[in-house]
Design a protein around this motif. Sequence first.
Motif, PDB file in Angstrom:
ATOM      1  N   VAL A 180       0.921  -1.164  -0.081  1.00  0.00           N
ATOM      2  CA  VAL A 180      -0.123  -0.075  -0.017  1.00  0.00           C
ATOM      3  C   VAL A 180       0.893   1.343  -0.045  1.00  0.00           C
ATOM      4  O   VAL A 180       1.763   1.327   0.926  1.00  0.00           O
ATOM      5  CB  VAL A 180      -0.869   0.104   1.320  1.00  0.00           C
ATOM      6  N   THR A 181       0.691   2.027  -1.020  1.00  0.00           N
ATOM      7  CA  THR A 181       1.526   3.393  -1.134  1.00  0.00           C
ATOM      8  C   THR A 181       0.513   4.701  -0.609  1.00  0.00           C
ATOM      9  O   THR A 181      -0.681   4.774  -0.935  1.00  0.00           O
ATOM     10  CB  THR A 181       1.951   3.565  -2.650  1.00  0.00           C
ATOM     11  N   LYS A 182       0.940   5.176   0.569  1.00  0.00           N
ATOM     12  CA  LYS A 182       0.270   6.155   1.151  1.00  0.00           C
ATOM     13  C   LYS A 182       1.096   6.853   2.171  1.00  0.00           C
ATOM     14  O   LYS A 182       2.244   6.421   2.349  1.00  0.00           O
ATOM     15  CB  LYS A 182      -0.715   5.673   2.104  1.00  0.00           C
ATOM     16  N   HIS A 183       0.524   8.058   2.702  1.00  0.00           N
ATOM     17  CA  HIS A 183       1.625   8.839   3.819  1.00  0.00           C
ATOM     18  C   HIS A 183       1.457   8.278   4.862  1.00  0.00           C
ATOM     19  O   HIS A 183       0.274   7.850   5.444  1.00  0.00           O
ATOM     20  CB  HIS A 183       0.829  10.311   3.932  1.00  0.00           C
ATOM     21  N   TYR A 202       6.350   5.780  12.818  1.00  0.00           N
ATOM     22  CA  TYR A 202       5.618   6.219  14.158  1.00  0.00           C
ATOM     23  C   TYR A 202       4.222   6.244  14.011  1.00  0.00           C
ATOM     24  O   TYR A 202       3.711   5.621  15.183  1.00  0.00           O
ATOM     25  CB  TYR A 202       5.819   7.824  14.156  1.00  0.00           C
ATOM     26  N   ILE A 203       3.496   6.219  13.137  1.00  0.00           N
ATOM     27  CA  ILE A 203       1.858   6.353  12.833  1.00  0.00           C
ATOM     28  C   ILE A 203       1.515   5.800  11.718  1.00  0.00           C
ATOM     29  O   ILE A 203       1.870   6.109  10.788  1.00  0.00           O
ATOM     30  CB  ILE A 203       1.233   7.579  13.160  1.00  0.00           C
ATOM     31  N   GLU A 204       0.762   4.651  11.513  1.00  0.00           N
ATOM     32  CA  GLU A 204       0.081   4.222  10.458  1.00  0.00           C
ATOM     33  C   GLU A 204      -1.289   3.973  10.507  1.00  0.00           C
ATOM     34  O   GLU A 204      -1.834   3.315  11.692  1.00  0.00           O
ATOM     35  CB  GLU A 204       0.704   3.054   9.915  1.00  0.00           C
ATOM     36  N   ARG A 205      -2.114   4.506   9.635  1.00  0.00           N
ATOM     37  CA  ARG A 205      -3.659   4.288   9.874  1.00  0.00           C
ATOM     38  C   ARG A 205      -4.037   2.859   8.817  1.00  0.00           C
ATOM     39  O   ARG A 205      -3.173   2.481   7.939  1.00  0.00           O
ATOM     40  CB  ARG A 205      -4.464   5.467   9.052  1.00  0.00           C
ATOM     41  N   PRO A 206      -4.911   2.445   9.429  1.00  0.00           N
ATOM     42  CA  PRO A 206      -5.448   0.984   8.836  1.00  0.00           C
ATOM     43  C   PRO A 206      -5.812   1.357   7.321  1.00  0.00           C
ATOM     44  O   PRO A 206      -6.268   2.281   6.677  1.00  0.00           O
ATOM     45  CB  PRO A 206      -6.672   0.689   9.364  1.00  0.00           C
TER      46      PRO A 206
END
Length: 484
Positions: A180-183, A202-206
Amino acid sequence: MSRALTRTGALLMLVCLAFTSLTVTTRREAAALEPFTGYLMAHFTGESANGEQIYLAHSRDGLNWSDLNSGGPVLLSTVGTRGVRDPALVRSPAGDRYWIVATDLRIASGTSWNDAANRGSTSLVVWESTDLVNWSAPRLVNVAAGIPGAGNAWAPEAIYNPATGDYVVYWATNSARNGVTKHRIWYARTSDFRSFTAPQLYIERPGSQGIIDTQLVEVPNSVGGYRYYRASADGHITIEASNSVLGSWTTLGNLSHLGISNGTGGGNVVEGPMWAQFNGRNEWALWLDQYATGRGYLPVTSTNLGATGNFQHRSGYSMGGNRKRHGSILNLTAAEESRVLGRWGASTPVNRLQSYNYQDRYVRHANLDVRIDPNVSPAQDAQFRLVPGLANSSGYLSFESVNYPGYYLRHYGYDFVLAANDGSATFAADATFRRVAGLADSGWSSFQSYNFPDRYLRHYGYLLRLDPITDAQGRSDATFRVTS
Protein backbone atom coordinates in the motif's frame (compact mmCIF):
# COMPACT_ATOMS: atom_id res chain seq x y z
CA MET A 1 49.39 13.69 52.54
CA SER A 2 47.45 10.82 54.17
CA ARG A 3 45.05 8.61 52.24
CA ALA A 4 42.23 9.82 54.52
CA LEU A 5 42.94 13.43 53.66
CA THR A 6 43.21 12.56 49.98
CA ARG A 7 39.84 10.79 50.09
CA THR A 8 38.32 13.70 52.02
CA GLY A 9 39.66 16.19 49.49
CA ALA A 10 38.36 14.12 46.60
CA LEU A 11 34.96 13.85 48.28
CA LEU A 12 34.80 17.60 48.83
CA MET A 13 35.76 18.16 45.20
CA LEU A 14 32.99 15.82 44.02
CA VAL A 15 30.47 17.59 46.25
CA CYS A 16 31.58 20.96 44.83
CA LEU A 17 31.35 19.66 41.28
CA ALA A 18 27.92 18.20 41.94
CA PHE A 19 26.75 21.47 43.49
CA THR A 20 28.16 23.45 40.57
CA SER A 21 26.50 21.12 38.08
CA LEU A 22 23.20 21.32 39.96
CA THR A 23 23.43 25.12 40.12
CA VAL A 24 24.14 25.42 36.38
CA THR A 25 21.37 22.97 35.50
CA THR A 26 18.90 24.70 37.81
CA ARG A 27 19.82 28.10 36.39
CA ARG A 28 19.37 26.86 32.82
CA GLU A 29 16.04 25.22 33.64
CA ALA A 30 14.90 28.32 35.48
CA ALA A 31 15.77 30.46 32.46
CA ALA A 32 13.67 28.21 30.24
CA LEU A 33 10.76 28.32 32.69
CA GLU A 34 10.44 32.09 33.05
CA PRO A 35 6.82 33.25 32.74
CA PHE A 36 5.61 33.47 29.17
CA THR A 37 4.37 36.86 27.99
CA GLY A 38 3.64 36.47 24.29
CA TYR A 39 3.47 34.13 21.31
CA LEU A 40 5.44 33.71 18.09
CA MET A 41 4.01 31.98 15.02
CA ALA A 42 6.18 30.71 12.14
CA HIS A 43 4.27 30.03 8.94
CA PHE A 44 4.26 30.30 5.16
CA THR A 45 1.65 32.18 3.14
CA GLY A 46 0.92 30.11 0.00
CA GLU A 47 2.15 29.37 -3.50
CA SER A 48 3.08 32.92 -4.52
CA ALA A 49 6.60 33.88 -5.67
CA ASN A 50 7.89 34.35 -2.10
CA GLY A 51 5.03 32.70 -0.23
CA GLU A 52 6.84 29.44 0.46
CA GLN A 53 9.38 30.95 2.82
CA ILE A 54 9.53 31.65 6.58
CA TYR A 55 7.17 34.34 7.90
CA LEU A 56 6.64 35.34 11.53
CA ALA A 57 3.67 36.77 13.42
CA HIS A 58 3.32 37.91 17.04
CA SER A 59 0.47 37.89 19.53
CA ARG A 60 0.03 39.22 23.05
CA ASP A 61 -3.09 37.21 23.87
CA GLY A 62 -2.73 34.11 21.70
CA LEU A 63 -5.75 35.02 19.58
CA ASN A 64 -4.96 38.25 17.75
CA TRP A 65 -1.91 38.23 15.49
CA SER A 66 0.28 40.92 13.91
CA ASP A 67 2.67 40.28 11.04
CA LEU A 68 6.35 40.88 11.80
CA ASN A 69 9.03 42.26 9.48
CA SER A 70 6.49 44.55 7.80
CA GLY A 71 4.74 41.46 6.47
CA GLY A 72 7.79 40.26 4.53
CA PRO A 73 9.56 36.89 4.83
CA VAL A 74 12.13 36.61 7.61
CA LEU A 75 14.16 33.70 6.22
CA LEU A 76 14.58 32.40 2.68
CA SER A 77 15.64 28.91 1.71
CA THR A 78 18.54 28.83 -0.74
CA VAL A 79 18.94 25.04 -0.63
CA GLY A 80 17.06 22.12 -2.13
CA THR A 81 13.92 23.29 -3.93
CA ARG A 82 14.56 26.85 -2.65
CA GLY A 83 11.16 26.90 -0.98
CA VAL A 84 9.85 25.85 2.44
CA ARG A 85 6.46 25.06 3.94
CA ASP A 86 5.12 23.83 7.29
CA PRO A 87 7.81 25.37 9.57
CA ALA A 88 8.14 24.05 13.13
CA LEU A 89 9.69 26.20 15.88
CA VAL A 90 11.70 24.22 18.45
CA ARG A 91 13.25 25.46 21.71
CA SER A 92 15.81 23.51 23.76
CA PRO A 93 14.82 22.65 27.36
CA ALA A 94 17.43 25.12 28.63
CA GLY A 95 16.08 27.89 26.41
CA ASP A 96 19.51 28.53 24.93
CA ARG A 97 19.04 27.17 21.41
CA TYR A 98 16.31 27.19 18.79
CA TRP A 99 15.64 25.47 15.49
CA ILE A 100 13.25 25.90 12.59
CA VAL A 101 12.55 22.68 10.71
CA ALA A 102 10.53 22.88 7.48
CA THR A 103 9.36 20.97 4.40
CA ASP A 104 11.66 21.37 1.39
CA LEU A 105 8.97 22.13 -1.19
CA ARG A 106 8.19 24.94 -3.65
CA ILE A 107 4.97 24.45 -5.59
CA ALA A 108 5.32 28.00 -6.98
CA SER A 109 8.20 26.79 -9.17
CA GLY A 110 5.73 24.76 -11.23
CA THR A 111 6.12 21.45 -9.39
CA SER A 112 2.93 19.37 -9.51
CA TRP A 113 1.48 17.89 -6.31
CA ASN A 114 1.85 14.43 -7.83
CA ASP A 115 5.55 14.94 -8.49
CA ALA A 116 6.06 16.54 -5.08
CA ALA A 117 4.45 13.58 -3.30
CA ASN A 118 6.02 10.79 -5.33
CA ARG A 119 9.30 12.19 -6.65
CA GLY A 120 9.90 15.09 -4.28
CA SER A 121 12.59 16.02 -1.78
CA THR A 122 13.24 13.53 1.01
CA SER A 123 15.11 16.20 2.97
CA LEU A 124 14.06 18.75 5.56
CA VAL A 125 15.41 22.30 5.80
CA VAL A 126 16.89 23.36 9.16
CA TRP A 127 17.91 26.75 10.57
CA GLU A 128 19.57 27.18 13.98
CA SER A 129 19.79 30.11 16.40
CA THR A 130 20.89 30.95 19.93
CA ASP A 131 18.60 33.97 20.32
CA LEU A 132 15.58 33.58 17.98
CA VAL A 133 16.71 36.53 15.84
CA ASN A 134 20.09 35.61 14.34
CA TRP A 135 19.77 32.43 12.31
CA SER A 136 22.28 30.18 10.60
CA ALA A 137 22.26 29.58 6.88
CA PRO A 138 19.72 26.87 5.95
CA ARG A 139 20.91 23.29 5.64
CA LEU A 140 19.37 20.11 4.25
CA VAL A 141 19.02 16.91 6.28
CA ASN A 142 17.95 13.85 4.30
CA VAL A 143 15.83 12.23 6.99
CA ALA A 144 13.77 9.96 4.70
CA ALA A 145 16.67 8.53 2.69
CA GLY A 146 16.44 5.25 4.60
CA ILE A 147 12.74 4.69 3.81
CA PRO A 148 12.40 2.34 0.80
CA GLY A 149 10.71 4.13 -2.09
CA ALA A 150 10.30 7.38 -0.16
CA GLY A 151 8.61 9.99 -2.35
CA ASN A 152 8.86 12.97 -0.02
CA ALA A 153 9.32 14.27 3.53
CA TRP A 154 6.52 16.65 4.52
CA ALA A 155 5.20 18.59 7.52
CA PRO A 156 8.04 18.01 10.01
CA GLU A 157 7.72 18.61 13.75
CA ALA A 158 10.06 18.05 16.67
CA ILE A 159 9.71 17.63 20.42
CA TYR A 160 12.25 17.11 23.20
CA ASN A 161 11.92 13.65 24.73
CA PRO A 162 13.11 13.56 28.37
CA ALA A 163 13.00 9.76 28.34
CA THR A 164 15.88 9.64 25.83
CA GLY A 165 17.47 13.06 26.41
CA ASP A 166 17.21 14.08 22.77
CA TYR A 167 14.69 15.28 20.19
CA VAL A 168 12.16 13.23 18.27
CA VAL A 169 11.74 14.67 14.77
CA TYR A 170 8.71 13.31 12.95
CA TRP A 171 7.25 13.89 9.49
CA ALA A 172 5.05 12.34 6.78
CA THR A 173 6.50 10.26 3.93
CA ASN A 174 4.60 8.77 1.01
CA SER A 175 5.92 5.30 0.23
CA ALA A 176 4.90 1.70 -0.44
CA ARG A 177 4.68 -0.63 2.54
CA ASN A 178 2.95 -4.02 2.61
CA GLY A 179 1.67 -3.31 -0.88
CA VAL A 180 0.00 0.00 0.00
CA THR A 181 1.39 3.39 -1.04
CA LYS A 182 0.27 6.21 1.24
CA HIS A 183 1.49 8.80 3.72
CA ARG A 184 2.62 7.53 7.11
CA ILE A 185 4.32 9.34 9.97
CA TRP A 186 7.99 8.43 10.52
CA TYR A 187 10.44 9.61 13.15
CA ALA A 188 14.15 9.88 13.85
CA ARG A 189 16.07 11.01 16.91
CA THR A 190 18.71 13.72 17.07
CA SER A 191 20.59 15.71 19.67
CA ASP A 192 21.86 18.44 17.34
CA PHE A 193 19.58 18.51 14.25
CA ARG A 194 22.60 17.48 12.19
CA SER A 195 23.00 13.76 12.82
CA PHE A 196 19.85 11.63 12.85
CA THR A 197 19.10 8.01 13.63
CA ALA A 198 17.61 5.78 10.93
CA PRO A 199 13.91 6.53 10.33
CA GLN A 200 11.34 4.43 12.19
CA LEU A 201 7.63 4.08 11.54
CA TYR A 202 5.68 6.20 14.05
CA ILE A 203 1.99 6.27 12.99
CA GLU A 204 0.13 4.26 10.38
CA ARG A 205 -3.62 4.24 9.79
CA PRO A 206 -5.45 1.08 8.65
CA GLY A 207 -6.06 0.20 5.00
CA SER A 208 -5.49 2.91 2.43
CA GLN A 209 -6.02 5.83 4.83
CA GLY A 210 -3.01 8.15 4.89
CA ILE A 211 -1.94 10.48 7.67
CA ILE A 212 -0.10 13.80 7.62
CA ASP A 213 0.32 17.03 9.60
CA THR A 214 0.77 15.42 13.03
CA GLN A 215 1.69 17.81 15.84
CA LEU A 216 2.32 16.93 19.52
CA VAL A 217 1.92 19.13 22.58
CA GLU A 218 3.21 18.45 26.09
CA VAL A 219 0.67 19.31 28.80
CA PRO A 220 1.94 20.38 32.26
CA ASN A 221 0.51 18.40 35.17
CA SER A 222 -1.10 15.93 32.74
CA VAL A 223 -4.35 17.89 32.55
CA GLY A 224 -6.99 15.56 31.11
CA GLY A 225 -5.12 12.49 32.28
CA TYR A 226 -2.19 12.42 29.85
CA ARG A 227 1.15 14.13 29.47
CA TYR A 228 1.12 14.36 25.65
CA TYR A 229 -1.59 14.97 23.08
CA ARG A 230 -1.32 14.86 19.32
CA ALA A 231 -3.58 15.98 16.48
CA SER A 232 -3.31 14.55 12.96
CA ALA A 233 -4.95 15.03 9.58
CA ASP A 234 -6.14 11.56 8.53
CA GLY A 235 -9.51 12.20 6.94
CA HIS A 236 -10.61 13.62 10.28
CA ILE A 237 -8.63 15.70 12.75
CA THR A 238 -7.89 12.85 15.12
CA ILE A 239 -6.83 13.53 18.72
CA GLU A 240 -4.70 10.96 20.57
CA ALA A 241 -3.05 10.88 24.00
CA SER A 242 -0.09 9.24 25.72
CA ASN A 243 2.23 9.53 28.69
CA SER A 244 5.39 9.15 26.60
CA VAL A 245 6.46 10.47 23.22
CA LEU A 246 7.46 7.06 21.84
CA GLY A 247 5.05 4.94 23.89
CA SER A 248 1.57 3.64 23.10
CA TRP A 249 -1.15 6.14 22.21
CA THR A 250 -4.88 6.15 22.95
CA THR A 251 -7.36 7.51 20.39
CA LEU A 252 -9.68 10.04 22.06
CA GLY A 253 -11.81 10.95 19.04
CA ASN A 254 -12.05 13.74 16.47
CA LEU A 255 -13.71 17.12 15.92
CA SER A 256 -16.76 15.96 14.00
CA HIS A 257 -19.03 17.40 16.72
CA LEU A 258 -17.84 20.83 15.52
CA GLY A 259 -18.52 20.03 11.87
CA ILE A 260 -14.75 19.84 11.23
CA SER A 261 -12.92 17.15 9.29
CA ASN A 262 -9.96 16.59 7.00
CA GLY A 263 -12.25 15.50 4.19
CA THR A 264 -13.69 12.14 5.21
CA GLY A 265 -16.36 13.68 7.40
CA GLY A 266 -17.17 16.59 5.09
CA GLY A 267 -18.20 19.88 6.69
CA ASN A 268 -15.41 22.41 7.23
CA VAL A 269 -12.37 20.70 5.68
CA VAL A 270 -9.12 21.68 7.38
CA GLU A 271 -5.47 20.64 7.75
CA GLY A 272 -2.29 21.73 9.54
CA PRO A 273 -3.35 21.39 13.22
CA MET A 274 -1.26 23.73 15.35
CA TRP A 275 -1.26 23.61 19.18
CA ALA A 276 -0.70 26.48 21.63
CA GLN A 277 -1.33 26.74 25.36
CA PHE A 278 -2.62 30.09 26.56
CA ASN A 279 -0.07 31.72 28.84
CA GLY A 280 -0.75 31.44 32.55
CA ARG A 281 -3.77 29.13 32.41
CA ASN A 282 -4.83 25.58 31.62
CA GLU A 283 -6.45 26.31 28.29
CA TRP A 284 -5.28 25.25 24.86
CA ALA A 285 -6.00 26.39 21.33
CA LEU A 286 -5.85 24.02 18.40
CA TRP A 287 -5.52 26.13 15.26
CA LEU A 288 -6.81 24.58 12.02
CA ASP A 289 -6.04 25.76 8.50
CA GLN A 290 -9.24 26.06 6.43
CA TYR A 291 -7.33 25.35 3.23
CA ALA A 292 -10.34 24.01 1.33
CA THR A 293 -12.10 27.38 1.47
CA GLY A 294 -8.99 29.58 1.68
CA ARG A 295 -10.27 31.26 4.86
CA GLY A 296 -7.06 30.66 6.79
CA TYR A 297 -6.68 29.53 10.40
CA LEU A 298 -9.46 29.23 12.98
CA PRO A 299 -9.02 28.25 16.65
CA VAL A 300 -10.95 25.67 18.64
CA THR A 301 -10.19 25.70 22.36
CA SER A 302 -10.38 23.43 25.38
CA THR A 303 -9.58 23.53 29.11
CA ASN A 304 -9.39 19.74 29.30
CA LEU A 305 -7.81 17.86 26.42
CA GLY A 306 -8.78 14.45 27.82
CA ALA A 307 -12.03 14.36 25.83
CA THR A 308 -12.55 15.75 22.33
CA GLY A 309 -16.06 16.89 23.24
CA ASN A 310 -14.46 19.61 25.35
CA PHE A 311 -13.27 21.46 22.22
CA GLN A 312 -15.42 24.45 21.28
CA HIS A 313 -15.30 27.10 18.57
CA ARG A 314 -13.65 30.35 19.64
CA SER A 315 -14.55 33.82 18.39
CA GLY A 316 -12.78 37.14 18.85
CA TYR A 317 -9.58 36.37 16.96
CA SER A 318 -7.74 38.01 14.06
CA MET A 319 -4.91 36.74 11.89
CA GLY A 320 -3.19 39.92 10.63
CA GLY A 321 -2.63 40.89 7.01
CA ASN A 322 -0.80 37.80 5.74
CA ARG A 323 -2.58 34.56 5.10
CA LYS A 324 -1.23 32.03 7.59
CA ARG A 325 -0.59 28.53 6.28
CA HIS A 326 0.57 25.46 8.21
CA GLY A 327 3.09 26.47 10.88
CA SER A 328 3.73 26.35 14.61
CA ILE A 329 3.48 28.56 17.70
CA LEU A 330 6.11 29.15 20.39
CA ASN A 331 5.21 30.70 23.75
CA LEU A 332 7.69 33.53 24.41
CA THR A 333 9.40 34.66 27.61
CA ALA A 334 9.71 38.40 28.15
CA ALA A 335 13.36 38.31 27.09
CA GLU A 336 12.57 36.35 23.93
CA GLU A 337 9.64 38.62 23.11
CA SER A 338 11.79 41.72 23.56
CA ARG A 339 14.44 40.37 21.18
CA VAL A 340 11.92 39.31 18.53
CA LEU A 341 10.00 42.60 18.59
CA GLY A 342 13.22 44.60 18.71
CA ARG A 343 14.39 42.87 15.56
CA TRP A 344 11.19 42.55 13.51
CA GLY A 345 8.43 44.39 15.34
CA ALA A 346 9.10 47.88 14.10
CA SER A 347 8.41 48.77 10.50
CA THR A 348 11.96 49.25 9.21
CA PRO A 349 12.03 51.54 6.15
CA VAL A 350 13.18 50.20 2.80
CA ASN A 351 16.05 52.24 1.35
CA ARG A 352 18.29 52.47 -1.68
CA LEU A 353 21.88 53.75 -1.91
CA GLN A 354 22.33 56.26 -4.73
CA SER A 355 25.81 56.92 -6.10
CA TYR A 356 27.08 60.50 -5.69
CA ASN A 357 29.05 60.68 -8.93
CA TYR A 358 26.78 58.41 -11.03
CA GLN A 359 23.41 59.55 -9.82
CA ASP A 360 21.43 57.30 -12.17
CA ARG A 361 23.05 54.26 -10.51
CA TYR A 362 22.17 52.50 -7.25
CA VAL A 363 23.86 49.83 -5.13
CA ARG A 364 22.36 46.45 -6.00
CA HIS A 365 23.09 42.75 -5.71
CA ALA A 366 23.27 40.52 -8.79
CA ASN A 367 24.05 36.82 -8.40
CA LEU A 368 25.23 37.68 -4.88
CA ASP A 369 27.82 40.13 -6.22
CA VAL A 370 27.38 43.83 -5.39
CA ARG A 371 27.70 46.75 -7.84
CA ILE A 372 26.06 50.01 -8.90
CA ASP A 373 23.66 49.92 -11.86
CA PRO A 374 20.98 52.06 -13.50
CA ASN A 375 17.42 50.81 -14.07
CA VAL A 376 17.69 47.96 -11.57
CA SER A 377 15.31 45.09 -12.28
CA PRO A 378 13.85 43.57 -10.22
CA ALA A 379 13.70 46.73 -8.12
CA GLN A 380 14.13 44.79 -4.85
CA ASP A 381 17.71 43.91 -5.83
CA ALA A 382 18.55 47.53 -4.96
CA GLN A 383 16.50 47.71 -1.76
CA PHE A 384 17.93 47.29 1.73
CA ARG A 385 16.89 47.75 5.34
CA LEU A 386 19.42 49.66 7.44
CA VAL A 387 19.29 47.61 10.64
CA PRO A 388 21.33 47.85 13.87
CA GLY A 389 24.91 46.72 13.28
CA LEU A 390 25.42 42.98 13.67
CA ALA A 391 28.74 43.47 15.48
CA ASN A 392 27.82 46.67 17.34
CA SER A 393 24.30 48.08 17.46
CA SER A 394 25.38 51.36 19.03
CA GLY A 395 26.17 53.88 16.30
CA TYR A 396 26.68 51.21 13.62
CA LEU A 397 24.43 49.61 11.01
CA SER A 398 24.20 46.67 8.63
CA PHE A 399 22.53 46.45 5.22
CA GLU A 400 19.96 43.64 5.04
CA SER A 401 18.56 42.67 1.65
CA VAL A 402 14.80 43.14 1.20
CA ASN A 403 14.27 40.20 -1.16
CA TYR A 404 16.86 38.00 0.57
CA PRO A 405 16.07 38.51 4.28
CA GLY A 406 18.89 37.24 6.47
CA TYR A 407 21.42 38.19 3.75
CA TYR A 408 23.66 41.21 4.27
CA LEU A 409 26.22 43.29 2.40
CA ARG A 410 29.63 42.24 3.68
CA HIS A 411 33.21 42.66 2.55
CA TYR A 412 35.29 39.59 1.82
CA GLY A 413 38.88 40.12 0.75
CA TYR A 414 37.88 43.82 0.43
CA ASP A 415 35.33 42.88 -2.24
CA PHE A 416 31.59 43.09 -1.48
CA VAL A 417 29.12 40.23 -1.66
CA LEU A 418 25.58 39.57 -0.48
CA ALA A 419 25.80 36.65 1.93
CA ALA A 420 23.66 34.82 4.48
CA ASN A 421 24.50 35.62 8.07
CA ASP A 422 26.35 32.55 9.34
CA GLY A 423 26.25 33.76 12.95
CA SER A 424 30.02 34.13 13.23
CA ALA A 425 31.80 37.10 14.79
CA THR A 426 33.79 37.52 11.56
CA PHE A 427 30.65 37.81 9.46
CA ALA A 428 29.12 40.30 11.90
CA ALA A 429 32.22 42.49 11.81
CA ASP A 430 32.50 42.35 8.01
CA ALA A 431 28.83 43.37 7.68
CA THR A 432 28.91 46.32 10.11
CA PHE A 433 29.54 49.98 9.21
CA ARG A 434 29.41 53.45 10.70
CA ARG A 435 27.40 56.00 8.76
CA VAL A 436 29.35 59.28 8.58
CA ALA A 437 29.06 62.55 6.68
CA GLY A 438 29.70 62.10 2.98
CA LEU A 439 33.42 62.35 2.17
CA ALA A 440 32.66 64.32 -1.01
CA ASP A 441 29.54 66.14 0.25
CA SER A 442 28.52 66.35 3.90
CA GLY A 443 24.86 66.37 2.87
CA TRP A 444 25.29 62.80 1.63
CA SER A 445 26.67 59.76 3.51
CA SER A 446 29.73 57.55 3.56
CA PHE A 447 30.10 54.18 5.30
CA GLN A 448 33.17 53.36 7.37
CA SER A 449 34.09 49.74 8.02
CA TYR A 450 33.71 48.48 11.59
CA ASN A 451 36.71 46.15 11.55
CA PHE A 452 38.86 48.17 9.11
CA PRO A 453 38.12 51.75 10.19
CA ASP A 454 40.67 53.17 7.70
CA ARG A 455 38.55 51.82 4.83
CA TYR A 456 35.18 52.83 3.38
CA LEU A 457 32.53 51.35 1.12
CA ARG A 458 33.15 52.64 -2.42
CA HIS A 459 32.54 51.65 -6.03
CA TYR A 460 35.39 51.03 -8.47
CA GLY A 461 34.62 50.04 -12.04
CA TYR A 462 30.99 49.93 -10.85
CA LEU A 463 31.83 47.14 -8.40
CA LEU A 464 31.67 47.71 -4.64
CA ARG A 465 34.90 47.50 -2.70
CA LEU A 466 36.28 48.36 0.74
CA ASP A 467 39.22 50.73 0.28
CA PRO A 468 41.23 53.42 2.04
CA ILE A 469 40.24 56.78 0.58
CA THR A 470 43.15 59.04 -0.37
CA ASP A 471 42.03 61.34 -3.18
CA ALA A 472 39.06 63.27 -4.62
CA GLN A 473 38.06 60.42 -6.92
CA GLY A 474 37.92 58.03 -3.99
CA ARG A 475 35.87 60.48 -1.93
CA SER A 476 33.31 60.76 -4.74
CA ASP A 477 33.20 57.00 -5.20
CA ALA A 478 32.65 56.53 -1.45
CA THR A 479 29.72 58.95 -1.15
CA PHE A 480 26.08 57.87 -1.37
CA ARG A 481 22.59 59.16 -0.69
CA VAL A 482 20.26 57.01 1.44
CA THR A 483 16.93 57.35 -0.35
CA SER A 484 13.59 55.57 -0.51
